[in-house]
Design an enzyme around this catalytic site. Sequence first.
Site, short mmCIF file in Angstrom:
data_model
loop_
_atom_site.label_atom_id
_atom_site.label_comp_id
_atom_site.label_asym_id
_atom_site.label_seq_id
_atom_site.Cartn_x
_atom_site.Cartn_y
_atom_site.Cartn_z
N GLU A 423 2.78 3.21 3.81
CA GLU A 423 2.61 4.57 3.29
C GLU A 423 3.30 5.60 4.18
OE1 GLU A 423 -1.61 5.08 2.78
OE2 GLU A 423 -1.78 3.36 1.44
N GLU A 499 -1.20 -3.38 -1.17
CA GLU A 499 -2.54 -3.02 -0.70
C GLU A 499 -3.35 -2.63 -1.93
OE1 GLU A 499 -2.71 -0.63 2.89
OE2 GLU A 499 -4.41 0.49 2.07
#
Length: 807
Positions: A423, A499
Amino acid sequence: MHSINNNRMKKLVCMIMGLAAFVTAQARQEVLLSDNWQFSRDGSRWETVSVPHDWAIAGPFDKKWDLQVTAIKENGEDVATEHSGRSGALPWIGKGTYRRSLSVPAGTERAILVSDGAMASPKVYVNGQLAGGWEYGYNAFQVDITPFIHSDGSVNQLEVRLTNLEESNRWYPGAGIYRPVTLVTTGSTAFDQWGLCVRTFQYEGKTLVEVSNRLATVCDRDCDGLAMEFDITDAQGTVVKSGSSRMTGTGEFKDVVAVSDPHLWSPESPYLYRLNARLMKDGKVIDWQSTRFGIRTVTYTREHGFQLNGVTRKFKGVCLHHDLGPLGAAVNKTALIRQIKMMKAMGADAIRTSHNMPSTWQMEICDSLGMMVMAESFDAWSDAKVRNGYNRLWNDWWKRDIANLIRNHRNHPCIVMWSVGNEIPEQWKPEGAERYKRLIELCHRLDPTRPVTCGMDQPDADLASGFAQTADVPGYNYRVQRYEETFPKLPQGFLLGSETASTVSTRGHYYFPDSCNTNKEWPDGQCSGYDTEYCWWSNLPDDDWHMQDDMPWTIGEFVWTGYDYLGEPTPYDTYWPSRSSYFGIVDLAGLPKDRYWLYRSHWNTQEHTIHLLPHWTWPGREGQVTPVYCYTDYPSAELFVNGKSQGRITKDAGTRLDRYRLRWRNVRYQPGELKVVVYDEQGRKAGEQSIRTAGKPARLVLEPERKTIAADGTDLAYVTVSMVDKNGTLCPDADDQLTFSVTGAGQFKAACNGDATSLESFTQPTMRLFHGQLVVIAQAGNKPGNISLTVKSKKTGLRSTITIPVQ
């Protein structure tokens, strides 16, 4: 597991001893520097410790440690608030120093210190002189100490200084020399410590093994006639292939050999070969190296998705942080084995080392037990997530950190892809895509056999910037509702859930009604065990399975997380005393939550699962609606309360929560017996499970996870302690304060009850039960004998003792 490892080690020692007879120069020696370290926080008070060591795990817990007043953008926050438990609320910030004496034989020509990781910014001093160091606390590194050691063989002084900055992590990083340190001594002409590289591939129907290596130092005229010879041995130690290579002008060696009818490595059959390499001069051995490896192929294509050994499969993966619960960050083989075995028993076949570089021991265990790995590197690049994060190091260190990661770990067959980030804030910028491209190019240059990924979480921005198109493996964190919209725009032709889920729950804890809630906070700082609560950015396991099962272009998922971890107590980011996560499928003590059985019912295709929840001890709820769930791989079941049917139901593929769960949501609680009978696809009875209302606490049950442990000074005995009634039924509300006494051939190490709001120290021999259970850890000594563990309740006076052989 330990006896197998010991036998393999004996074979390797015998091989080395046999080889030593032919070594004419100084023989390579590798010595683990584990004992007799002195540690101090202030330079005046010193204690003797063993390495690996985490100086902060003993506590105390306190909200003042790394108290961050910030708006966590990843959680959608716009206003800065107090985040007291974000990095674990333990005293890891500040400086620490480790010292020990170091004996190096007189005449040693070359001495290298190899550290698998030290938190953080380690500076290594030998005899008072700075010899080297590293910045990134999660990475392995080497220091050539040859110029600084005493040439006459007198004792040297080794010192390692560490500095941890506040606001440098989004979770608990640990503190200290938390991974092993090894002293390697060789002759002046020797192999590079991480130079040995083994690659396997298929070519024209043949299985080929490429072996390469290089010298550690620049070669001069004394290097004429150098060659590398090597043998490949199978699991029984039999040589199956040999090869050799003359040294090139750049100090490198390379040979390719074919292996007939190889045993292929996979999670189901983790077969390992060993490669023994010898550095030869004038027909005599002057150095040697040895490594285990597996023969397997890894491909990712539009047509077939992810394939291991030519067979398409989807990842059933979990994300794991590096801490080991009550042990902190200090790595321990037994604890790692316990984690991996529990995940495999659930049906998982892969882990993601989120969000940092793994330990060597963890990768060796994944090799031997059969667990695929996404090996991750960074949580941030140049743009910051926290004030003192990797952004401080990016410009000067990213190339060196990636090089160490890959060169250290590239021979592990378990690693099937590299991840260079999570991220990343600049993923939406063109310069972010350019950084990603450079990272991928570097990874490919160091290891052309594995693809590269990075966890993305902004589908539109990632596509607009070119970030998503750059990836070898496009991985999305969450955003499962955007999969179908995003996939057609990806040129790779497949999509990975890098994820997923971020469902939150507490073991043994339930709220009524059993509604789905987003970012729900309860007054007691816990989450519902019904597995229906999650975060605003995330979802439930069922949502991910819809995509993985129905969409052929998905290649699997990595669930956040396999285990609870210290720090990041979402959704209680601003609640004190919450100091550890709720995301885990297994709690911080290593006790399965109900969600473990939900994943097991879907992932474990070798064993059937039948699991009822909640517990059936609810004084005061008589006559009230108390929903009952059954997690099972069977399609239908009938529920009974005290023999009265509550209905037979079947999973419904057209619904969100009833496709993978069986739920009776209108059951009224009555004390007694709750029983479920499950039926197979043909409607035949296939099994049953019962749970009963608990009576008064009557005894403490101690259950060791292993019958014996090794007398090696590091092995651990994990013992689950449960309060039960006279019939052996768990008392789920028991919260007795227990005390622990360990005598004999070991010592008390730690305890944990899985309560994210507990401020009790892990390292003190007392702790409260949480929902009737906790785990005590005893550590073996170096001599055979017996460990005696006695547990006593202060409230009831109940006590129980167990004996564990140490061999």
